[in-house]
Design a protein around this motif. Structure first.
Motif, PDB file in Angstrom:
ATOM      1  N   LEU A 175      37.857  46.773   6.216  1.00  0.00           N
ATOM      2  CA  LEU A 175      36.467  46.440   5.929  1.00  0.00           C
ATOM      3  C   LEU A 175      36.268  46.630   4.434  1.00  0.00           C
ATOM      4  N   THR A 176      35.854  45.576   3.731  1.00  0.00           N
ATOM      5  CA  THR A 176      35.619  45.655   2.290  1.00  0.00           C
ATOM      6  C   THR A 176      34.220  45.144   2.008  1.00  0.00           C
ATOM      7  N   ILE A 177      33.399  45.983   1.386  1.00  0.00           N
ATOM      8  CA  ILE A 177      32.016  45.606   1.084  1.00  0.00           C
ATOM      9  C   ILE A 177      31.688  45.945  -0.365  1.00  0.00           C
ATOM     10  N   VAL A 178      30.701  45.255  -0.902  1.00  0.00           N
ATOM     11  CA  VAL A 178      30.148  45.597  -2.210  1.00  0.00           C
ATOM     12  C   VAL A 178      28.682  45.952  -2.005  1.00  0.00           C
ATOM     13  N   ALA A 179      28.207  46.913  -2.784  1.00  0.00           N
ATOM     14  CA  ALA A 179      26.821  47.367  -2.634  1.00  0.00           C
ATOM     15  C   ALA A 179      26.290  47.842  -3.973  1.00  0.00           C
ATOM     16  N   ASN A 180      24.975  47.736  -4.138  1.00  0.00           N
ATOM     17  CA  ASN A 180      24.354  48.389  -5.281  1.00  0.00           C
ATOM     18  C   ASN A 180      24.694  49.869  -5.226  1.00  0.00           C
ATOM     19  N   SER A 181      25.064  50.434  -6.346  1.00  0.00           N
ATOM     20  CA  SER A 181      25.573  51.802  -6.354  1.00  0.00           C
ATOM     21  C   SER A 181      24.557  52.832  -5.878  1.00  0.00           C
ATOM     22  N   PHE A 182      23.264  52.516  -5.968  1.00  0.00           N
ATOM     23  CA  PHE A 182      22.255  53.485  -5.522  1.00  0.00           C
ATOM     24  C   PHE A 182      22.135  53.549  -4.000  1.00  0.00           C
ATOM     25  N   LEU A 183      22.702  52.566  -3.294  1.00  0.00           N
ATOM     26  CA  LEU A 183      22.611  52.560  -1.836  1.00  0.00           C
ATOM     27  C   LEU A 183      23.580  53.583  -1.242  1.00  0.00           C
ATOM     28  N   LYS A 184      23.100  54.384  -0.321  1.00  0.00           N
ATOM     29  CA  LYS A 184      23.895  55.479   0.237  1.00  0.00           C
ATOM     30  C   LYS A 184      24.648  55.023   1.494  1.00  0.00           C
ATOM     31  N   TYR A 185      25.670  54.208   1.281  1.00  0.00           N
ATOM     32  CA  TYR A 185      26.472  53.720   2.400  1.00  0.00           C
ATOM     33  C   TYR A 185      27.595  54.690   2.775  1.00  0.00           C
ATOM     34  N   GLN A 186      27.919  55.617   1.905  1.00  0.00           N
ATOM     35  CA  GLN A 186      29.060  56.495   2.160  1.00  0.00           C
ATOM     36  C   GLN A 186      28.970  57.246   3.491  1.00  0.00           C
ATOM     37  N   PRO A 187      27.815  57.800   3.865  1.00  0.00           N
ATOM     38  CA  PRO A 187      27.756  58.503   5.165  1.00  0.00           C
ATOM     39  C   PRO A 187      28.059  57.594   6.352  1.00  0.00           C
ATOM     40  N   PHE A 188      27.638  56.322   6.277  1.00  0.00           N
ATOM     41  CA  PHE A 188      27.906  55.392   7.372  1.00  0.00           C
ATOM     42  C   PHE A 188      29.398  55.055   7.436  1.00  0.00           C
ATOM     43  N   LEU A 189      30.015  54.898   6.270  1.00  0.00           N
ATOM     44  CA  LEU A 189      31.451  54.614   6.224  1.00  0.00           C
ATOM     45  C   LEU A 189      32.252  55.783   6.783  1.00  0.00           C
ATOM     46  N   GLU A 190      31.876  56.988   6.417  1.00  0.00           N
ATOM     47  CA  GLU A 190      32.577  58.176   6.916  1.00  0.00           C
ATOM     48  C   GLU A 190      32.343  58.359   8.408  1.00  0.00           C
ATOM     49  N   GLN A 191      31.152  58.049   8.872  1.00  0.00           N
ATOM     50  CA  GLN A 191      30.836  58.207  10.289  1.00  0.00           C
ATOM     51  C   GLN A 191      31.721  57.309  11.151  1.00  0.00           C
ATOM     52  N   SER A 192      31.952  56.083  10.694  1.00  0.00           N
ATOM     53  CA  SER A 192      32.701  55.135  11.493  1.00  0.00           C
ATOM     54  C   SER A 192      34.211  55.203  11.250  1.00  0.00           C
ATOM     55  N   TYR A 193      34.605  55.457   9.994  1.00  0.00           N
ATOM     56  CA  TYR A 193      36.034  55.364   9.645  1.00  0.00           C
ATOM     57  C   TYR A 193      36.637  56.698   9.192  1.00  0.00           C
ATOM     58  N   ASN A 194      35.833  57.739   9.103  1.00  0.00           N
ATOM     59  CA  ASN A 194      36.260  59.070   8.652  1.00  0.00           C
ATOM     60  C   ASN A 194      36.497  59.152   7.148  1.00  0.00           C
ATOM     61  N   GLN A 195      36.980  58.075   6.547  1.00  0.00           N
ATOM     62  CA  GLN A 195      37.186  58.085   5.112  1.00  0.00           C
ATOM     63  C   GLN A 195      37.060  56.672   4.557  1.00  0.00           C
ATOM     64  N   PHE A 196      36.868  56.600   3.240  1.00  0.00           N
ATOM     65  CA  PHE A 196      36.770  55.306   2.573  1.00  0.00           C
ATOM     66  C   PHE A 196      37.342  55.446   1.171  1.00  0.00           C
ATOM     67  N   GLU A 197      37.628  54.299   0.554  1.00  0.00           N
ATOM     68  CA  GLU A 197      38.161  54.267  -0.803  1.00  0.00           C
ATOM     69  C   GLU A 197      37.242  53.424  -1.674  1.00  0.00           C
ATOM     70  N   THR A 198      37.007  53.872  -2.897  1.00  0.00           N
ATOM     71  CA  THR A 198      36.260  53.085  -3.874  1.00  0.00           C
ATOM     72  C   THR A 198      37.259  52.239  -4.656  1.00  0.00           C
ATOM     73  N   LEU A 199      37.221  50.930  -4.453  1.00  0.00           N
ATOM     74  CA  LEU A 199      38.186  50.044  -5.098  1.00  0.00           C
ATOM     75  C   LEU A 199      37.794  49.686  -6.520  1.00  0.00           C
ATOM     76  N   SER A 200      36.488  49.584  -6.765  1.00  0.00           N
ATOM     77  CA  SER A 200      36.022  49.187  -8.085  1.00  0.00           C
ATOM     78  C   SER A 200      34.568  49.594  -8.248  1.00  0.00           C
ATOM     79  N   LYS A 201      34.167  49.780  -9.509  1.00  0.00           N
ATOM     80  CA  LYS A 201      32.791  50.180  -9.762  1.00  0.00           C
ATOM     81  C   LYS A 201      32.347  49.688 -11.130  1.00  0.00           C
ATOM     82  N   SER A 202      31.162  49.116 -11.179  1.00  0.00           N
ATOM     83  CA  SER A 202      30.554  48.714 -12.440  1.00  0.00           C
ATOM     84  C   SER A 202      29.338  49.598 -12.682  1.00  0.00           C
ATOM     85  N   ASN A 203      28.546  49.269 -13.691  1.00  0.00           N
ATOM     86  CA  ASN A 203      27.360  50.079 -13.942  1.00  0.00           C
ATOM     87  C   ASN A 203      26.275  49.867 -12.890  1.00  0.00           C
ATOM     88  N   LYS A 204      26.461  48.886 -11.999  1.00  0.00           N
ATOM     89  CA  LYS A 204      25.437  48.601 -10.993  1.00  0.00           C
ATOM     90  C   LYS A 204      25.983  48.506  -9.573  1.00  0.00           C
TER      91      LYS A 204
END
Length: 213
Positions: A175-204
């Motif tokens: 599962l690969t998604i992009v999101a505005n950095s202020f959105l708190k998706y990390q808890p949902f990713l951890e809940q479903s997959y236990n862990q996640f990786e940040t592949l890339s990040k910009s200022n937004k």
């Protein structure tokens, strides 16, 4: 006919109008827009309609997502496909990919059909509220998921999508998604997959990936 604005408050306005002449017959082809797009040195053609995500311009979050994605293989689910940019781009790079393009908007799925055809990419367009109409499993799910209901930030659509996505991934699928950095998706990713990786990040924007282990 006449149209009168009577009042406005905050972000709302109240109008009253009267139709005095029959409207011309609606032809959807009168409304679509076509424009060229270069993504990571790959040229594609986009067909779109008013109100469809990426109508007339390329979202910078989607650009970061496509520039970050590793090579994919097999079956791909394009969630919230909008005008079909993600699938058109990936399909132009690899003709062996199989696409299911999903959106809640009929205008979006129609736009995606036209975009895929314009780029000689094969795919199935599916009208679905969330993942409700999805069956089977995919090797990859790719998305720039929606986070608005009207003008308000709404996590529910993306939350349910992330939590339920795992059941539609094959073993070792991603599962690969992009999101505005202020959105708190990390808890949902951890809940479903236990862990996640940040592949890339910009200022937004931030690109996240989870593997179905």
């Amino acid at each position: 006919g006449p149209l009168t604005k009577y009042d406005s408050a905050r972000r709302c306005s109240f109008y009253w109008g009267r139709c005095e002449h029959a409207a011309p017959a609606f032809n959807i082809n009168d409304w679509f827009r076509s424009y060229p797009l270069n993504v990571a040195n790959t040229n594609i053609t986009i067909r779109s309609f008013p109100g469809v995500f990426s109508h007339g311009e390329f979202d910078k979050g989607s650009a970061l997502l496509l520039e970050t994605l590793p090579a994919l293989s097999g079956k791909v689910l394009d969630f919230g496909c909008g005008a079909g940019i993600i699938s058109a781009y990936l399909g132009s790079l690899n003709a062996n990919l199989s696409f299911t393009c999903l959106d809640v908007s009929a205008l979006a799925t129609k736009a995606t059909e036209l975009t895929l055809a314009a780029n000689n990419v094969k795919g199935n367009c599916l009208l679905s509220d969330g993942l409700s109409q999805v069956s089977g499993k995919y090797n990859h799910i790719v998305s720039n998921p929606p986070f608005h209901t009207g003008l308000s930030t709404d996590y529910d659509i993306s939350e349910q999508f992330i939590i339920k996505s795992k059941q539609h991934l094959s073993a070792k699928g991603s599962l690969t998604i992009v999101a505005n950095s202020f959105l708190k998706y990390q808890p949902f990713l951890e809940q479903s997959y236990n862990q996640f990786e940040t592949l890339s990040k910009s200022n937004k924007f931030t690109v996240y990936q989870c593997i179905n282990k």
